[in-house]
Design an enzyme around this catalytic site. Structure first.
Site, PDB file in Angstrom:
ATOM      1  N   SER A   8      -1.160  -4.510  18.426  1.00  0.00           N
ATOM      2  CA  SER A   8      -2.397  -5.265  17.669  1.00  0.00           C
ATOM      3  C   SER A   8      -2.431  -5.827  18.029  1.00  0.00           C
ATOM      4  O   SER A   8      -1.878  -7.326  17.116  1.00  0.00           O
ATOM      5  CB  SER A   8      -2.617  -4.327  16.250  1.00  0.00           C
ATOM      6  OG  SER A   8      -3.513  -4.154  15.606  1.00  0.00           O
ATOM      7  N   HIS A  31      -4.874  -3.411  21.801  1.00  0.00           N
ATOM      8  CA  HIS A  31      -5.508  -2.776  20.971  1.00  0.00           C
ATOM      9  C   HIS A  31      -6.361  -4.027  19.612  1.00  0.00           C
ATOM     10  O   HIS A  31      -5.957  -4.975  19.171  1.00  0.00           O
ATOM     11  CB  HIS A  31      -4.267  -2.077  19.856  1.00  0.00           C
ATOM     12  CG  HIS A  31      -5.288  -1.373  19.003  1.00  0.00           C
ATOM     13  ND1 HIS A  31      -6.071   0.205  19.104  1.00  0.00           N
ATOM     14  CD2 HIS A  31      -5.863  -1.212  18.089  1.00  0.00           C
ATOM     15  CE1 HIS A  31      -7.143   0.617  17.826  1.00  0.00           C
ATOM     16  NE2 HIS A  31      -6.823  -0.544  17.301  1.00  0.00           N
ATOM     17  N   ASP A  33      -8.864  -4.605  16.644  1.00  0.00           N
ATOM     18  CA  ASP A  33      -9.533  -4.219  15.003  1.00  0.00           C
ATOM     19  C   ASP A  33     -10.938  -5.434  14.655  1.00  0.00           C
ATOM     20  O   ASP A  33     -10.360  -5.846  15.113  1.00  0.00           O
ATOM     21  CB  ASP A  33      -8.716  -4.132  14.534  1.00  0.00           C
ATOM     22  CG  ASP A  33      -6.856  -3.196  14.490  1.00  0.00           C
ATOM     23  OD1 ASP A  33      -7.866  -1.501  14.587  1.00  0.00           O
ATOM     24  OD2 ASP A  33      -6.527  -3.337  14.174  1.00  0.00           O
ATOM     25  N   MET A  35     -13.576  -5.322  12.482  1.00  0.00           N
ATOM     26  CA  MET A  35     -14.062  -4.802  11.256  1.00  0.00           C
ATOM     27  C   MET A  35     -15.490  -5.496  10.324  1.00  0.00           C
ATOM     28  O   MET A  35     -15.410  -6.723  11.157  1.00  0.00           O
ATOM     29  CB  MET A  35     -12.595  -5.340  10.021  1.00  0.00           C
ATOM     30  CG  MET A  35     -11.088  -4.635  10.782  1.00  0.00           C
ATOM     31  SD  MET A  35      -9.937  -4.579   9.563  1.00  0.00           S
ATOM     32  CE  MET A  35      -8.361  -4.467  10.104  1.00  0.00           C
ATOM     33  N   HIS A  64     -11.095  -0.759  18.562  1.00  0.00           N
ATOM     34  CA  HIS A  64     -11.177   0.103  17.498  1.00  0.00           C
ATOM     35  C   HIS A  64     -12.324  -0.742  16.655  1.00  0.00           C
ATOM     36  O   HIS A  64     -11.906  -1.494  15.698  1.00  0.00           O
ATOM     37  CB  HIS A  64      -9.781   0.513  16.338  1.00  0.00           C
ATOM     38  CG  HIS A  64      -9.679   1.576  15.486  1.00  0.00           C
ATOM     39  ND1 HIS A  64      -9.037   1.582  14.553  1.00  0.00           N
ATOM     40  CD2 HIS A  64     -10.713   2.243  15.142  1.00  0.00           C
ATOM     41  CE1 HIS A  64      -9.515   1.922  13.704  1.00  0.00           C
ATOM     42  NE2 HIS A  64      -9.767   2.101  14.293  1.00  0.00           N
ATOM     43  N   MET A  66     -14.129  -0.515  13.184  1.00  0.00           N
ATOM     44  CA  MET A  66     -14.109  -0.131  11.911  1.00  0.00           C
ATOM     45  C   MET A  66     -15.283  -0.615  11.398  1.00  0.00           C
ATOM     46  O   MET A  66     -15.314  -1.229  10.111  1.00  0.00           O
ATOM     47  CB  MET A  66     -12.446  -0.530  11.385  1.00  0.00           C
ATOM     48  CG  MET A  66     -11.152   0.302  11.234  1.00  0.00           C
ATOM     49  SD  MET A  66      -9.657  -0.518  11.136  1.00  0.00           S
ATOM     50  CE  MET A  66      -9.910  -1.364  11.925  1.00  0.00           C
ATOM     51  N   MET A 135      -5.889   8.359  11.866  1.00  0.00           N
ATOM     52  CA  MET A 135      -5.046   7.101  11.282  1.00  0.00           C
ATOM     53  C   MET A 135      -3.899   7.680  10.135  1.00  0.00           C
ATOM     54  O   MET A 135      -4.246   8.702   8.691  1.00  0.00           O
ATOM     55  CB  MET A 135      -6.358   6.047  10.770  1.00  0.00           C
ATOM     56  CG  MET A 135      -7.168   5.507  11.073  1.00  0.00           C
ATOM     57  SD  MET A 135      -7.067   4.628  12.700  1.00  0.00           S
ATOM     58  CE  MET A 135      -6.219   3.586  11.201  1.00  0.00           C
ATOM     59  N   ASP A 173      -2.345   5.368  14.509  1.00  0.00           N
ATOM     60  CA  ASP A 173      -2.480   4.005  14.171  1.00  0.00           C
ATOM     61  C   ASP A 173      -2.193   3.536  12.583  1.00  0.00           C
ATOM     62  O   ASP A 173      -2.906   4.599  11.260  1.00  0.00           O
ATOM     63  CB  ASP A 173      -4.039   2.866  14.427  1.00  0.00           C
ATOM     64  CG  ASP A 173      -4.007   1.653  14.415  1.00  0.00           C
ATOM     65  OD1 ASP A 173      -3.165   0.907  13.355  1.00  0.00           O
ATOM     66  OD2 ASP A 173      -5.511   1.523  13.833  1.00  0.00           O
TER      67      ASP A 173
END
Length: 224
Positions: A8, A31, A33, A35, A64, A66, A135, A173
């Protein structure tokens, strides 16, 4: 299938992301993330950084999201170079339509579940997906402790995947490390997102391979 380790980038040094991406080029995916400070209480990177990362590494990008309104924003991450896009079912207005759009644009479609979201109501959606993300922490922050109470949910998810004979991946994750990855593998996960366990190590590339060996041993999957 061979087990996969996805470092990540959230745990990397943001001032040198290109170098940090290159440091783990033995990994299966990188990965990323995303957000938005709405769906989760944190703000990270977005489309421009994903596009830059795609130019800096040959490792495929696993984004990913979010974020609120993934139905609107997910296609932009595919255009930016993501090879896999994960949306949260809690945020998606039309998850089946979104999964089909992601696939139609050439990326792998993945759906994520927060810890309190059960898998069972979404059993009929599984054939529309290439990956399901369970998650193992609350989404929004890196470095959280692994939630052991998610292990039964991982097992139930694997059972549903097998029940339908699907060739989809089961990703975990949150808090994945040398101390927890074996339990995840034994429960049926085959794709592991690891942040601080990789980027907090002296040698991130060696950390990736050490995690891979632990997962292979626990699952009985031979190395490739």
């Amino acid at each position: 299938m061979a087990l996969q380790i996805n470092p990540s980038i959230l745990s990397a040094d943001f001032s040198r992301l290109a170098d940090e991406a290159k440091a783990v080029e033995g990994a299966d995916w990188l990965h990323v993330d995303v957000m938005d400070n709405h769906f989760v209480p944190n703000l990270t990177l977005g489309v421009p950084v994903v596009e830059s990362l795609g130019k800096a590494t040959d490792t495929p990008l696993d984004c990913h999201l979010m974020i609120d309104d993934p139905d609107r924003w997910a296609p932009q991450y595919i255009e930016a170079g993501a090879g896999s896009v994960t949306f949260h079912v809690e945020a998606a207005a039309a998850p089946v339509r979104l999964a089909r759009e992601i696939r139609a644009k050439g990326a792998r479609a993945s759906m994520a579940l927060k810890p309190a979201t059960p898998i069972e109501p979404y059993e009929d959606l599984l054939p529309e997906l290439d990956m399901l993300l369970v998650m193992t922490v609350e989404p929004g922050f890196g470095g959280q402790a692994f939630l052991d109470i998610m292990l039964p949910k991982i097992r139930r998810t694997r059972q549903l995947i097998d029940k339908h004979g699907l060739q989809m991946w089961l990703q975990v994750d949150g808090g994945v490390s040398a101390a927890t990855i074996e339990r995840c593998a034994e429960a049926g996960a085959d794709v592991f997102v690891a942040g601080s366990a990789v980027y907090g190590a002296d040698d991130p590339a060696k950390a990736v391979e050490a995690l891979r060996r632990l997962a292979e041993k626990a699952s009985g999957t031979p190395g490739t």
